[in-house]
Structures are given as structure tokens and as C-alpha cells.
Design an enzyme around this catalytic site. Structure first.
Site, mmCIF file in Angstrom:
data_model
loop_
_atom_site.group_PDB
_atom_site.id
_atom_site.type_symbol
_atom_site.label_atom_id
_atom_site.label_comp_id
_atom_site.label_asym_id
_atom_site.label_seq_id
_atom_site.Cartn_x
_atom_site.Cartn_y
_atom_site.Cartn_z
ATOM 1 N N ASP A 336 76.039 65.465 66.001
ATOM 2 C CA ASP A 336 76.988 64.899 66.956
ATOM 3 C C ASP A 336 78.120 64.199 66.206
ATOM 4 O O ASP A 336 77.884 63.479 65.228
ATOM 5 C CB ASP A 336 76.239 63.909 67.850
ATOM 6 C CG ASP A 336 77.119 63.268 68.897
ATOM 7 O OD1 ASP A 336 77.619 63.995 69.769
ATOM 8 O OD2 ASP A 336 77.307 62.040 68.838
ATOM 9 N N GLU A 371 79.344 69.297 65.053
ATOM 10 C CA GLU A 371 80.365 69.087 66.075
ATOM 11 C C GLU A 371 81.560 68.510 65.315
ATOM 12 O O GLU A 371 81.573 67.328 64.983
ATOM 13 C CB GLU A 371 79.888 68.113 67.149
ATOM 14 C CG GLU A 371 80.922 67.925 68.254
ATOM 15 C CD GLU A 371 80.527 66.853 69.271
ATOM 16 O OE1 GLU A 371 80.807 67.048 70.470
ATOM 17 O OE2 GLU A 371 79.950 65.825 68.862
#
Length: 657
Positions: A336, A371
Site C-alpha cells: 500500500d 501501489e
């Protein structure tokens, strides 16, 4: 209890050796560290860690055993203007705790002062770290080790995936056990999934703001203890680790990989008004990026940002990832806000953690998915992560939606995204799998909502619909919401089929959001991070089985086409791909830039994909040869042989010769 002896400075955390427990804690700026252990009645016993080697404080408790609950109190200067916020009144979680008992409540006892440390003791409500003895029989388990070219990722939430499944025993729905249940595994195999990617299962906390609204952090992107498995998905906290490993083992036996979505960019301590739970009280200045005024750099949007360029913090994160691979047999990670991992503070491919991962014999062999952005300056880094990382590709997501739903994309741009975004990823020896293609993800509209809503509807989140992106590239086909005339419903169905076909037959690594294959809707909520309720739980009894079979057939088809499973970039004349117009002629320069959104893509010289993104029926002349429409566009036993395809609006079809 006995007094502490010096013990050893490694490994970090609490380690049981059969006779006692060795405790270690990193803190570069502390002046004194107390180990606090708790008996069964909750009585607290404090011991100074007696030894220090470099910045590692350590001690050995001879009669310590698994199940012992403990925490730390760390003494040092209170100089918030320099980022030093030591306060021994706050009981702190071990950053390397393998298990944590208790939840973080919205309580002022966790808060600290602005000018002076808050003297109130937080021990009465603070979560406890727990000593764990790590023994598990893997029975010869090994990773399925799916080649990237054959990988199909399925992004799912442990609870949301299984909580409403009627064929799974009620007592285990929504748990780790349910992931390994034969019914769930059979479904994933039928669908053709090779890799199950789970939303965060590291022990996490719900933000105080959400608690005041009566909500919870459902997704889990608010980590409290990164070595600890979250117990909320277990039948009992003490059984969480084994139940999760049982599920991993069962999935591996079925040939399915397990990938974890992990948060190495911030912690649940939030901003300076947030709770002091662990890292802030242990060594705030080392663990976080600190501004000149002593506040945090908030490159995550969550209040703080981990300083993974600090050698000790990078090693902490590296050790954490290795632990999950070695102890839980995890097959990969999705990171993330991964740009934080490369901040020095500017992004660098040679940042300490990225270098450590690349050079690690354990981590470099698992799937690594970034990401590739954060919200700070220079945080958008799509295409810039080094091998062996793959990356989420938002170019692909937006382009695919724009082509089918907004009719605002050139054929040239569409072809670029369809061919693994080679303009972005073909560098440094990277392969086509480096792009993780997605049309939807947990963050944003579901696939059904993409074709039913023009605007987000996030009122249930308690922020007056301010949260969530307004840049959805969606199209409701004439009416907002799930209802509509038969014509609207049919056009939506065609658009969903077109989006799925594009996703699953593009070069690169496809990622499917759980529920998209059977029409799950979140009723227009594009930021359902705090909705632990039927809005996010998949309703298996209302699932669109026809769409599920369509999706499964597409995945099966994907695995048969060499151009999609090979690890080579497409080149002009190599036989992998040809781009044709509706008359079966090579696209002209004019058509590439301004042509009607209608084309044919010939893959491996034997599979032909026809796309009509216009609002009208278009007559498409197929290339020379005997072409048969194939599943899921025609029956297996009754293929349709055609020379001209009358492509309906928003229509797709695949042929084989």
C-alpha cells in the site's frame, strides 16, 4: 518473577527458547527502557532492560513462557520540537510482537500532551503484546509458485468474501477457516484464480473518529502491530495463527497462492492528536519522517509516515516481510502507498528497503506488487519501481473505463494499455507482467457500480459525501442507481462484459476484484473502508451466475493464448499481435489517433478479439480464415462460424480459427 539477565541483542522482539524469553527493543534516543509483564490477574511487574548494544536494548526473563503478556515503558527526553516524545506513562506495544491482545479504544488515556507529557497511565486500557511459541506442522507445504504469465489475481476481504456464503458452515463464515473451506477453494478453482490477494490482516485498529461515528476500519489499512496476525478473523485469538496457516496450506494444496496487502507506510498512531501506542513512544524521531517543527510529514494522508530510509526502520520492515514468508508461507505482497518505501525523502530506486528486498534471497523470489504512489510531492511513481516489482497500473484502469464508458480515448492509447503499457514498463529489463492491470479494486466503484452510477454516494461514511474520488470515469447509462429499463440493463450488461473481456485478455497481470464476477454492488459507495455490513459483504445468494461463468470462461481462454502467457514484449511482425480496423485492414495513422472506437486484435495468429465501443451496431469484416465464435461468446458444442460480425453497441466477441 526473577530478575532479568542481559540476554542477547537479537532477534528483535520476544523470543522463547524453551526455558525463558529474550526481549529486545530498538530505540536510538531512549535513556531507559522498562519491560512490563502482567500476570493472569493483570498485575504489572516492571524490569529495566539491563543491557544495551548500540541502539538495541535487551534482557532475558528466565521463567518467561508463551502466553506471557507484556509491554514497554520507554524513558527519554520530551522535546517535541525535535520529534522526541518519550513518556513512560504510556504502555507501549512491542513493534515486533507476534500477537497482540486487546483493541484500541477512543480514550483520552492514549493521548499525550502538547507542551508537556501527559501523566495519565494508559496501562488499564492498552493492548498487550503476547509471547508466542511458534510451532506448526506444514506437512511438506510449498508455494504453488505460479509463473507471472499465468497469474490471475483475485483481491478479496477475509470477512467480506465468506461471511454470507450459505454453503460454508455458519460458525466459520467470515474467518480464516472459511478461506480454506473446500467450498471456497472449489469456487476459486472454478473461476480460474491462481493468486488470492487478501486485504490487510496485520493487527490493525479503528481510528477514534470512526469509533465516535459508530463505524470501524473494515479494510484494515491502519496497522497496529505488523508482525501480528489480526485475531478478529479467528475462532479465538489463540488459534488465529494456526487457523490462518491451515487456510494457506489448503489453498497451496489446491495450487492457489496467497498474497497479502500490507501497510508499511504509516501506523495507527495517526497525527500528533492521535493515540500513543508504540512507535511514537519508543523512538518517534527514528521511526517517522519528522518536519523541522517536530510535526510529521503526512505523505500518506493518515497523519504520519514511516521513515523507511532509516537503517533500523528499513531492517525492521525487511525482517517483518521475511517473517511472513517464512512463518506463514506467504507467496507475495501488495504494498500500500509503496512510494513511501522508496522515499529518502525523494523517491529513489536505491532506497534502503527497496535494495534490501531486491537483494534478499527470501523476498526476491516472491511476488512483489507496488501501489506506486503516495500523496506527497513526487509521490506518483508509476513505472519507476525496480525489478522484481510489479505495479498497479492506474493508467490501465482509467484508459479502459474511458474507452468503454466515456468514449474519450484514442485507439492508440487503448492499444498501449492493452499491450502491457510498454511505454511505461518496458525498461530496466522488466517483463510484461510488471503491469498489474485492473479496472476496479477495493478502493473505488465495483464493476457493477461503474455502469450504474455517475456520482459517488458515500453518505454512510459520515463525511457528508466528501470522501472518495470524484474522478470515476463511470457511466450510469442514463439513470443513476441500480434500476432502469430493460434497455438500460442490457447496455450495462454489455459494458460489464466488455470491461471484463478487456481486463482478462490484455497483456500483463490481471487483477479481479472479488464480487465483480457476480455483479456485487456497493450502491455507489466508492470508499467503503468503514462499512463492515452487507454493503461490502458478497451476497452469494443474489450472485449473477451467468456473469460468473462468463468470467471463468474468459480466464480459461486467457490461459490458452500464448501471446498473453509469454514473458516477452510484443513487437511488430512477431506473430503475437496485429491491430486491425473494422475492415480487417491495418489501422492507419489517422485511425490510431482519431478513428472510431472499433477495432480487431489478432493474438498469436489464431485468436481474434473484436471490440465495438460505439453506440451503434457496426459491421466488422473478419480477416481471412474460418472463424468460430468461442466460449463465453458461443456454446462449446455449437460454435458460430462467421466472416462478418455485426457488432452490437458496447459489444465484444472472441473468435478462433
Amino acid at each position: 518473577m526473577t530478575q532479568l539477565t542481559a540476554g542477547k541483542p537479537a532477534p528483535l522482539g520476544a523470543s522463547f527458547d524453551g526455558k525463558g524469553v529474550n526481549f529486545t527493543l530498538f530505540s536510538a534516543h531512549a535513556e531507559r527502557v522498562e519491560l512490563c509483564v502482567f500476570d493472569r490477574e493483570g498485575n504489572e511487574y516492571r524490569y529495566d532492560l539491563p543491557a544495551r548494544e548500540g541502539d538495541i536494548w535487551h534482557g532475558y526473563l528466565e521463567d518467561g513462557k508463551p502466553g506471557l503478556r507484556y509491554g514497554f515503558r520507554v524513558h527519554g527526553p520530551w522535546q517535541p520540537e525535535y520529534g522526541l516524545r518519550f513518556n513512560p506513562a504510556k504502555l507501549l506495544i512491542d513493534p515486533c510482537a507476534l500477537r497482540v491482545d486487546g483493541d484500541v479504544k477512543d480514550d483520552p488515556l492514549f493521548l499525550d500532551g502538547e507542551q508537556q507529557p501527559d501523566p495519565r497511565d494508559s496501562a488499564a486500557i492498552a493492548p498487550r503484546s503476547v509471547v508466542v511459541s511458534d510451532v506448526y506442522d506444514w506437512e511438506g507445504d510449498s508455494s504453488p509458485d505460479i509463473p507471472w504469465g499465468n497469474t490471475v489475481i483475485y483481491e478479496a476481504h477475509v470477512k467480506g468474501l465468506t461471511y454470507l456464503h450459505p454453503a460454508i458452515p455458519k460458525e466459520i463464515r467470515g474467518t480464516y477457516k472459511a478461506l480454506g473451506h473446500p467450498v471456497m477453494i472449489a469456487y476459486l478453482k472454478h473461476l480460474g484464480i491462481t493468486s488470492l490477494e487478501l486485504l490487510p490482516i496485520w493487527h490493525f485498529a479503528s481510528e477514534p473518529r470512526l469509533q465516535r461515528l459508530g463505524l470501524t476500519n473494515y479494510w484494515g489499512y491502519n496497522p497496529l502491530a505488523m508482525f501480528a496476525l489480526d485475531p478478529r478473523y479467528a475462532s479465538h485469538p489463540e488459534r488465529a495463527r494456526d487457523e490462518f496457516r491451515d487456510a494457506v496450506k489448503a489453498l497451496h494444496q489446491a495450487g492457489i497462492e496467497v498474497i497479502l496487502d500490507v501497510v508499511l507506510n504509516h501506523s495507527a498512531e495517526l497525527d500528533l492528536d492521535g493515540p500513543t501506542l508504540s512507535l511514537r513512544g519508543i523512538d518517534n524521531r527514528s521511526y517517522y519522517w519528522i518536519r523541522e517543527d517536530g510535526d510529521y510529514h503526512n505523505w500518506t494522508g493518515c497523519g504520519n509516515t514511516l521513515n523507511l530510509s532509516h537503517p533500523a526502520v528499513a531492517e525492521y520492515a525487511h525482517a517483518c516481510l521475511k517473517y511472513w514468508v517464512e512463518t506463514f508461507h506467504i507467496d507475495g505482497f501488495r504494498f500500500d502507498l509503496a512510494s513511501v518505501m522508496g522515499r529518502t525523502p525523494a523517491f529513489s530506486q536505491q532506497a534502503p528497503l527497496l535494495e534490501a528486498i531486491k537483494n534478499c534471497p527470501v523476498l526476491s523470489r516472491v511476488k512483489l506488487i507496488a501501489e506506486p504512489w503516495d500523496i506527497g510531492e513526487g509521490g506518483y511513481q508509476v513505472g519507476n519501481f525496480p525489478p522484481p516489482f510489479a505495479e498497479w497500473n492506474d493508467h490501465y484502469r482509467d484508459a479502459t473505463r474511458r474507452f468503454w464508458l466515456e468514449k474519450s480515448l484514442s485507439l492508440g492509447e487503448f492499444a498501449g494499455r492493452f499491450s502491457a503499457s510498454s511505454d511505461v514498463f518496458k525498461r530496466q529489463g522488466r517483463k510484461p507482467f510488471s503491469t498489474v492491470n485492473l479496472v476496479t479494486a477495493h478502493d473505488g466503484f465495483t464493476l457493477r457500480d461503474c455502469v450504474c452510477f455517475n456520482q459517488k454516494h458515500n453518505e454512510a461514511n459520515g463525511e457528508e459525501n466528501r470522501d472518495g474520488t470524484n474522478n470515476n470515469h463511470s457511466f450510469n447509462h442514463g439513470i443513476e442507481g441500480l434500476g432502469g429499463s430493460q434497455d438500460v440493463i442490457e447496455r450495462r450488461r454489455a459494458s460489464v462484459h466488455a470491461l471484463l473481456t478487456t481486463l482478462l485478455l490484455s497483456q500483463g497481470t490481471p487483477m479481479l476484484l472479488a464480487g465483480d464476477e457476480h455483479g456485487h454492488s456497493q450502491h455507489g459507495n466508492n470508499n467503503a473502508y468503514c462499512q463492515d455490513n452487507p454493503l461490502t459483504w458478497l451476497d452469494w445468494e443474489q450472485a449473477n451466475s451467468g456473469l460468473t461463468h462468463f468470467t471463468a470462461a474468459l480466464i480459461q481462454l486467457r490461459q490458452r493464448i500464448p501471446a498473453l502467457t509469454a514473458d516477452t514484449w510484443w513487437e511488430e511482425g512477431d506473430g503475437n499481435v496485429r491491430w486491425l480496423n473494422k475492415d480487417a485492414q491495418p489501422l492507419s495513422a489517422q485511425e490510431w489517433q482519431n478513428g472510431m472506437p472499433c477495432l480487431q486484435i489478432l493474438l498469436s495468429d489464431n485468436w481474434l478479439i473484436t471490440f465495438n465501443a460505439t453506440q451503434d451496431v457496426v459491421e466488422i469484416v473478419l480477416p481471412d480464415g474460418e472463424w468460430r465464435a468461442i466460449p463465453p461468446f458461443a456454446g462449446e458444442d455449437n460454435p458460430v462460424v462467421v466472416a462478418v460480425w455485426h457488432g452490437p453497441a458496447h459489444g465484444v466477441c472472441v473468435f478462433q480459427r
